[in-house]
Design a protein around this motif. Structure first.
Motif, PDB file in Angstrom:
ATOM      1  N   HIS A   1      10.125  62.111  90.319  1.00  0.00           N
ATOM      2  CA  HIS A   1      10.242  62.553  91.714  1.00  0.00           C
ATOM      3  C   HIS A   1       8.856  62.712  92.336  1.00  0.00           C
ATOM      4  N   ASP A   2       7.909  63.221  91.555  1.00  0.00           N
ATOM      5  CA  ASP A   2       6.551  63.397  92.062  1.00  0.00           C
ATOM      6  C   ASP A   2       5.900  62.041  92.366  1.00  0.00           C
ATOM      7  N   GLU A   3       6.301  61.003  91.650  1.00  0.00           N
ATOM      8  CA  GLU A   3       5.761  59.649  91.882  1.00  0.00           C
ATOM      9  C   GLU A   3       6.425  58.965  93.068  1.00  0.00           C
ATOM     10  N   GLY A   4       7.431  59.595  93.663  1.00  0.00           N
ATOM     11  CA  GLY A   4       8.074  59.041  94.846  1.00  0.00           C
ATOM     12  C   GLY A   4       9.284  58.185  94.549  1.00  0.00           C
ATOM     13  N   ILE A   5       9.814  58.203  93.340  1.00  0.00           N
ATOM     14  CA  ILE A   5      11.002  57.425  92.985  1.00  0.00           C
ATOM     15  C   ILE A   5      12.218  58.054  93.653  1.00  0.00           C
ATOM     16  N   SER A   6      13.132  57.233  94.105  1.00  0.00           N
ATOM     17  CA  SER A   6      14.331  57.734  94.774  1.00  0.00           C
ATOM     18  C   SER A   6      15.256  58.409  93.777  1.00  0.00           C
ATOM     19  N   PHE A   7      16.191  59.222  94.294  1.00  0.00           N
ATOM     20  CA  PHE A   7      17.142  59.908  93.424  1.00  0.00           C
ATOM     21  C   PHE A   7      17.989  58.899  92.645  1.00  0.00           C
ATOM     22  N   ARG A   8      18.347  57.794  93.302  1.00  0.00           N
ATOM     23  CA  ARG A   8      19.139  56.758  92.610  1.00  0.00           C
ATOM     24  C   ARG A   8      18.328  56.168  91.470  1.00  0.00           C
ATOM     25  N   GLY A   9      17.028  55.873  91.712  1.00  0.00           N
ATOM     26  CA  GLY A   9      16.176  55.314  90.668  1.00  0.00           C
ATOM     27  C   GLY A   9      15.971  56.276  89.516  1.00  0.00           C
ATOM     28  N   ILE A  10      15.812  57.591  89.823  1.00  0.00           N
ATOM     29  CA  ILE A  10      15.640  58.598  88.757  1.00  0.00           C
ATOM     30  C   ILE A  10      16.904  58.690  87.925  1.00  0.00           C
ATOM     31  N   ALA A  11      18.057  58.666  88.591  1.00  0.00           N
ATOM     32  CA  ALA A  11      19.325  58.752  87.860  1.00  0.00           C
ATOM     33  C   ALA A  11      19.498  57.555  86.929  1.00  0.00           C
ATOM     34  N   ALA A  12      19.124  56.343  87.397  1.00  0.00           N
ATOM     35  CA  ALA A  12      19.242  55.147  86.560  1.00  0.00           C
ATOM     36  C   ALA A  12      18.270  55.199  85.399  1.00  0.00           C
ATOM     37  N   SER A  13      17.081  55.734  85.612  1.00  0.00           N
ATOM     38  CA  SER A  13      16.053  55.769  84.568  1.00  0.00           C
ATOM     39  C   SER A  13      16.358  56.800  83.496  1.00  0.00           C
ATOM     40  N   THR A  14      16.927  57.944  83.867  1.00  0.00           N
ATOM     41  CA  THR A  14      17.141  59.027  82.897  1.00  0.00           C
ATOM     42  C   THR A  14      18.566  59.069  82.365  1.00  0.00           C
TER      43      THR A  14
ATOM     44  N   VAL B   1      20.582  65.156  89.207  1.00  0.00           N
ATOM     45  CA  VAL B   1      19.173  64.965  89.559  1.00  0.00           C
ATOM     46  C   VAL B   1      18.853  65.737  90.845  1.00  0.00           C
ATOM     47  N   THR B   2      19.737  65.614  91.813  1.00  0.00           N
ATOM     48  CA  THR B   2      19.527  66.314  93.087  1.00  0.00           C
ATOM     49  C   THR B   2      19.472  67.827  92.873  1.00  0.00           C
ATOM     50  N   GLU B   3      20.392  68.368  92.059  1.00  0.00           N
ATOM     51  CA  GLU B   3      20.424  69.817  91.793  1.00  0.00           C
ATOM     52  C   GLU B   3      19.130  70.288  91.132  1.00  0.00           C
ATOM     53  N   ILE B   4      18.649  69.519  90.144  1.00  0.00           N
ATOM     54  CA  ILE B   4      17.423  69.903  89.421  1.00  0.00           C
ATOM     55  C   ILE B   4      16.227  69.912  90.374  1.00  0.00           C
ATOM     56  N   ILE B   5      16.110  68.869  91.175  1.00  0.00           N
ATOM     57  CA  ILE B   5      14.954  68.773  92.078  1.00  0.00           C
ATOM     58  C   ILE B   5      15.016  69.863  93.155  1.00  0.00           C
ATOM     59  N   GLN B   6      16.197  70.159  93.665  1.00  0.00           N
ATOM     60  CA  GLN B   6      16.329  71.195  94.683  1.00  0.00           C
ATOM     61  C   GLN B   6      15.986  72.575  94.123  1.00  0.00           C
ATOM     62  N   ARG B   7      16.435  72.850  92.902  1.00  0.00           N
ATOM     63  CA  ARG B   7      16.112  74.148  92.298  1.00  0.00           C
ATOM     64  C   ARG B   7      14.620  74.269  92.006  1.00  0.00           C
ATOM     65  N   ALA B   8      14.016  73.165  91.559  1.00  0.00           N
ATOM     66  CA  ALA B   8      12.571  73.185  91.270  1.00  0.00           C
ATOM     67  C   ALA B   8      11.777  73.450  92.548  1.00  0.00           C
ATOM     68  N   GLU B   9      12.172  72.823  93.645  1.00  0.00           N
ATOM     69  CA  GLU B   9      11.481  73.047  94.923  1.00  0.00           C
ATOM     70  C   GLU B   9      11.673  74.480  95.402  1.00  0.00           C
TER      71      GLU B   9
ATOM     72  N   LYS C   1      12.114  77.144  93.572  1.00  0.00           N
ATOM     73  CA  LYS C   1      11.380  78.088  92.724  1.00  0.00           C
ATOM     74  C   LYS C   1       9.907  77.756  92.610  1.00  0.00           C
ATOM     75  N   GLY C   2       9.457  76.735  93.340  1.00  0.00           N
ATOM     76  CA  GLY C   2       8.032  76.423  93.368  1.00  0.00           C
ATOM     77  C   GLY C   2       7.507  75.723  92.126  1.00  0.00           C
ATOM     78  N   LEU C   3       8.353  75.036  91.409  1.00  0.00           N
ATOM     79  CA  LEU C   3       7.932  74.316  90.205  1.00  0.00           C
ATOM     80  C   LEU C   3       7.571  72.878  90.606  1.00  0.00           C
ATOM     81  N   THR C   4       6.298  72.561  90.525  1.00  0.00           N
ATOM     82  CA  THR C   4       5.819  71.242  90.951  1.00  0.00           C
ATOM     83  C   THR C   4       4.938  70.620  89.881  1.00  0.00           C
ATOM     84  N   CYS C   5       4.748  69.319  89.991  1.00  0.00           N
ATOM     85  CA  CYS C   5       3.863  68.600  89.078  1.00  0.00           C
ATOM     86  C   CYS C   5       2.430  68.689  89.574  1.00  0.00           C
ATOM     87  N   PRO C   6       1.440  68.598  88.678  1.00  0.00           N
ATOM     88  CA  PRO C   6       1.589  68.329  87.247  1.00  0.00           C
ATOM     89  C   PRO C   6       2.070  69.552  86.479  1.00  0.00           C
TER      90      PRO C   6
END
Length: 517
Positions: free
Chosen positions: A11-24, A31-39, A41-46
């Motif tokens: 997600h930090d590299e700019g991959i779409s949610f569809r691409g992340i779902a296909a890759s993992t 994927v959407t739930e994980i990214i929304q919760r991370a945002e 709670k302020g959990l960001t890369c690196p």
């Protein structure tokens, strides 16, 4: 196992949610739930090394740890937020949690387990642990045991500078300031600067039992320094001094004193400052570094913890900063004045020989007796021995004496009548010096204590008809004689009324007889 790290990195590299779902190999919803919760709670890369997939799962989905036990999960974020509200405790939240479990036919955790799980959560994921301290509730204050130094430009002498420290126990944010004295003025001004630094006021201030803050502190009685109490009232906060010889009552500031002594006082040991302002500039630089240093065992810093979890709970500052006042005691002298810094201020004469409290500000002197203000004066500066006297504070006979001016004498005479005004003008014109004339008129004015205005005006009219040179002695004689004459006439009138007061009498003719002559 869900690859949380991979999802967040893609997600930090700019991959779409569809691409992340296909890759993992996870669904787009997950994927959407994980990214929304991370945002949220302020959990960001690196990501840091310790942030493994298990760590991220526990951080984003803490309720999963309870699902296997069959017990009702706890919403730790909600608990942490509710604890910041006034009067909310973990005991109350556990009671509400139990009621919710019963309504949902779930098994609740015991109170001890409830406390243990929340403590682990807050200690690991939050900068503050709200079991012992509420945000915005307490500010602990003290002087540092170690001292800094200011160098005298002329002599090179090292002058001690004392470090004031204030700490908010919830976020551990601290404030420090150097002063050349530990007196009351420095103590209160440092409090004002601390409130301005924090941007708000706490509900409670916890100082040590210094003379600048506490006059008397026993189990049965607490008497604060009047100036310190006034400052607390101005900021709508409460002063609750630590118990005598009980440093744990203000453990946060005691800990901060030791840490700041290292990170500020010791760090400035080789820095030479020639004024307290220069020293404070260096102190505040070190203070910023200290408050922005990362915690060693938890995420964030003192400043970030304050901004996120405590600043909102502070009460707003007043429109104007507190103006320093000083309190003294004084005894009212026989001349109904008190002496304050070699200046004299009047008090109502009823308080002669009484002990009063005096509040001194830059431009005002206020005098209190039994917490009630009895007088106020504009503060005097300059030559010693100046007096500020209010006419209403004088006894009546003193007012008469002070009011002796030609203008005041004429005003008084005009109020009595035209004949009195004529005599007063004659007296003012006939004497060689004004002081003699006023002394004579003062004697005339004293007649008003025994005689009415009508009697004085009548006596003046009689005096003017008798002589072209009326004197106060002549008027006094006339007033006495008139008083005596009026009293005799009144007595005669009463006697005549008594003789004639027989009612109706039936004569002999009423009964058929003849009156005898």
């Amino acid at each position: 196992m869900i690859h949380y790290q991979r999802i967040l990195e893609l997600h930090d590299e700019g991959i779409s949610f569809r691409g992340i779902a296909a890759s993992t190999g996870n669904s787009r919803q997950k994927v959407t739930e994980i990214i929304q919760r991370a945002e949220k709670k302020g959990l960001t890369c690196p990501l840091e090394e310790e942030m493994t997939n298990q760590w991220i799962e526990d951080f984003l989905f803490p309720e999963k740890a309870f699902e296997a036990s069959g017990r009702q999960p706890m919403n730790f974020d909600w608990i942490h937020g509710e604890l910041s509200k006034p009067n909310v405790t973990l005991s109350l939240l556990h009671h509400e949690y139990e009621a919710e479990c019963r309504a949902n036919n779930k098994i609740p955790y015991s109170y001890r387990s409830f406390l243990r799980h929340y403590s682990r959560y807050a200690d690991k994921y939050k900068a503050t642990l709200r079991i012992r301290r509420k945000p915005g509730e307490i500010m602990e204050v003290d002087w540092a045991g170690s001292t800094a130094f200011v160098c005298d430009r002329d002599t090179g002498e090292k002058i001690k500078a004392y470090i004031f420290i204030a700490t908010l126990p919830c976020s551990l944010l601290s404030y420090a300031e150097a002063t050349l004295s530990m007196d009351l003025h420095s103590w209160i001004i440092a409090h004002r600067h601390a409130y301005e630094y924090f941007g708000g006021v706490t509900q409670i201030v916890v100082p040590d039992n210094l003379k600048t803050s506490v006059t008397k502190h026993t189990r049965k009685e607490l008497i604060l320094n009047p100036a310190y109490r006034e400052m607390a009232d101005y900021y709508h906060t409460v002063v609750m001094p630590a118990r005598v010889r009980t440093p744990k009552d203000k453990a946060s500031v005691e800990s901060s004193v030791g840490i700041l002594s290292t990170w500020i006082i010791a760090a400035l040991r080789n820095v030479q400052c020639f004024s307290v302002d220069e020293l404070n500039e260096e102190v505040w630089k070190k203070l910023e570094e200290f408050n922005n240093r990362s915690f060693t065992r938890k995420k964030g810093s003192r400043f970030s913890a304050f901004e996120e979890e405590e600043k909102f709970a502070l009460s707003p500052l007043p429109d104007r900063p507190y103006k320093m006042s000083e309190w003294k005691t004084a005894k009212v002298r026989p001349d109904y004045h008190i002496s304050v810094e070699s200046m004299f201020y009047s008090v109502p004469y009823e308080y002669i020989n009484r002990q009063v409290e005096v509040k001194l500000s830059d431009d005002l002197v206020e005098i209190f007796f039994n917490h009630m203000r009895v007088a106020s004066h504009k503060r005097l500066y300059g030559k010693f021995g100046q007096l500020s006297t209010t006419r209403d504070h004088m006894p009546d006979h003193h007012k008469l004496f002070v009011d002796q001016t030609p203008e005041a004498a004429l005003d008084w005479a005009e109020d009595i009548g035209s004949e009195t005004l004529t005599i007063v003008r004659y007296i003012l014109d006939s004497y060689q010096t004004e002081k003699q004339a006023l002394h004579s008129i003062f004697s005339l004015k004293k007649f008003e204590q025994r005689y009415s205005k009508y009697e004085i005006e009548r006596a003046c009219k009689m005096a003017l008809s008798m002589t072209e040179r009326p004197t106060v002695k002549v008027l006094q004689t006339i007033l006495k004689n008139n008083k005596k004459s009026d009293a005799e006439q009144e007595q005669k009138r009463r006697s005549e009324n008594t003789k004639n007061n027989y009612g109706f009498t039936r004569g002999a003719s009423y009964y058929g007889g003849k009156d005898k002559r």
